[in-house]
Design a protein around this motif. Structure first.
Motif, mmCIF file in Angstrom:
data_model
loop_
_atom_site.group_PDB
_atom_site.id
_atom_site.type_symbol
_atom_site.label_atom_id
_atom_site.label_comp_id
_atom_site.label_asym_id
_atom_site.label_seq_id
_atom_site.Cartn_x
_atom_site.Cartn_y
_atom_site.Cartn_z
ATOM 1 N N PHE A 27 42.182 30.246 39.403
ATOM 2 C CA PHE A 27 40.920 30.937 39.152
ATOM 3 C C PHE A 27 40.675 31.090 37.661
ATOM 4 C CE2 PHE A 27 41.884 32.715 43.404
ATOM 5 C CZ PHE A 27 40.702 32.388 44.037
ATOM 6 N N HIS A 29 39.340 33.710 36.386
ATOM 7 C CA HIS A 29 39.536 35.137 36.128
ATOM 8 C C HIS A 29 40.749 35.597 36.929
ATOM 9 C CE1 HIS A 29 35.528 35.182 34.364
ATOM 10 N NE2 HIS A 29 35.116 34.532 35.428
ATOM 11 N N SER A 33 39.648 40.161 40.042
ATOM 12 C CA SER A 33 38.204 39.999 39.830
ATOM 13 C C SER A 33 37.489 39.583 41.106
ATOM 14 C CB SER A 33 37.938 38.930 38.770
ATOM 15 O OG SER A 33 38.549 39.250 37.565
ATOM 16 N N TYR A 34 38.239 39.064 42.063
ATOM 17 C CA TYR A 34 37.666 38.539 43.296
ATOM 18 C C TYR A 34 37.897 39.446 44.498
ATOM 19 C CZ TYR A 34 37.535 34.506 40.286
ATOM 20 O OH TYR A 34 37.302 33.681 39.221
ATOM 21 N N TYR A 42 36.577 43.198 38.476
ATOM 22 C CA TYR A 42 35.706 42.965 39.633
ATOM 23 C C TYR A 42 34.276 43.363 39.296
ATOM 24 C CZ TYR A 42 34.217 43.095 44.563
ATOM 25 O OH TYR A 42 33.582 42.878 45.761
ATOM 26 N N ASP A 47 28.649 38.807 42.465
ATOM 27 C CA ASP A 47 29.066 38.263 43.761
ATOM 28 C C ASP A 47 28.829 36.757 43.813
ATOM 29 O OD1 ASP A 47 29.980 40.629 44.872
ATOM 30 O OD2 ASP A 47 28.019 41.153 45.690
ATOM 31 N N ARG A 50 31.522 35.078 41.847
ATOM 32 C CA ARG A 50 32.759 35.242 42.614
ATOM 33 C C ARG A 50 32.818 34.211 43.747
ATOM 34 N NH1 ARG A 50 31.893 40.337 43.365
ATOM 35 N NH2 ARG A 50 32.963 40.912 41.460
ATOM 36 N N ASP A 53 33.270 30.576 42.370
ATOM 37 C CA ASP A 53 34.659 30.312 41.983
ATOM 38 C C ASP A 53 35.550 30.158 43.212
ATOM 39 O OD1 ASP A 53 34.039 30.383 39.296
ATOM 40 O OD2 ASP A 53 34.828 32.401 38.967
ATOM 41 N N LEU A 54 35.377 31.039 44.191
ATOM 42 C CA LEU A 54 36.167 30.949 45.418
ATOM 43 C C LEU A 54 35.910 29.629 46.131
ATOM 44 C CD1 LEU A 54 35.776 34.605 46.709
ATOM 45 C CD2 LEU A 54 37.954 33.488 46.216
ATOM 46 N N LEU A 90 31.952 40.598 51.050
ATOM 47 C CA LEU A 90 31.456 39.290 50.598
ATOM 48 C C LEU A 90 30.832 38.526 51.768
ATOM 49 C CD1 LEU A 90 34.199 37.996 48.124
ATOM 50 C CD2 LEU A 90 31.847 38.661 47.588
#
Length: 181
Positions: A27, A29, A33-34, A42, A47, A50, A53-54, A90
């Motif tokens: 990641f 970050h 952060s996720y 975070y 969002d 986030r 990146d995920l 999320l």
């Protein structure tokens, strides 16, 4: 998922070291952060960023369960249940998901089950353009990444009800209503 809304789309250069900082996929970050909504890291990440990146790391086979477990082992003060709730929040961002099912799962699933539930939904909504590549000469790639079906916030290109403004990215990661030209 039957998504009838435009995707949130980000156009930005990707630097190879953003996701491959030490030669392996990771990641950009810290993991909190996720998943840790109580951390300042975070709070500093949207969002949408986030989820992008995920999606990027999960699409490439990143083992998020191991990363979270390793982090939780070093931080016994953090509850696994709070991480499950944050992942559930999320999931609630997606359009056309069964919100009552997600809320029930937030109370009944363990972390591993929640990640297994989350991953296919995110990967179904995450996309990159087909021209994506990382160039070895300058380690920069330009790509369009999208998360389809997000209901939180506004969508790029969305026209304001007054018909005069459009939701626009006027600087990198800065959005506002701007006059339609």
């Amino acid at each position: 998922m039957n998504v009838d809304r435009s995707p949130i789309t980000y156009r930005r250069p990707l630097h190879k070291e953003t996701y491959f900082m030490y030669g392996t996929l990771d990641f950009p970050h810290h993991i909190k952060s996720y998943i840790d909504s109580y951390s300042s890291e975070y709070q500093g990440l949207s969002d949408e960023a986030r989820l992008l990146d995920l999606g990027f790391v999960l699409l490439r086979g990143y083992n998020i369960k191991k990363t979270i477990r390793d982090w939780l082992n070093n931080h016994p003060e953090i509850s696994e249940d709070s991480i499950v709730r944050n992942i559930g929040r999320l999931l609630l961002k997606f359009h056309d998901v069964d919100k009552s099912e997600i809320l029930a799962n937030m109370g009944s699933m363990n972390l591993s089950e929640m990640i297994d539930y989350f991953k296919p939904i995110l990967l179904d909504c995450y996309s990159e353009d087909s021209q994506w590549q990382m160039f070895d000469d300058n380690d920069i790639a330009s790509t369009t990444r999208s998360i389809h079906g997000i209901v939180a916030g506004h969508y790029l290109g969305k026209v304001h009800p007054n018909g005069k403004w459009q939701w626009t990215e006027y600087q990198l990661d800065k959005f506002d209503w701007r006059a339609i030209k």
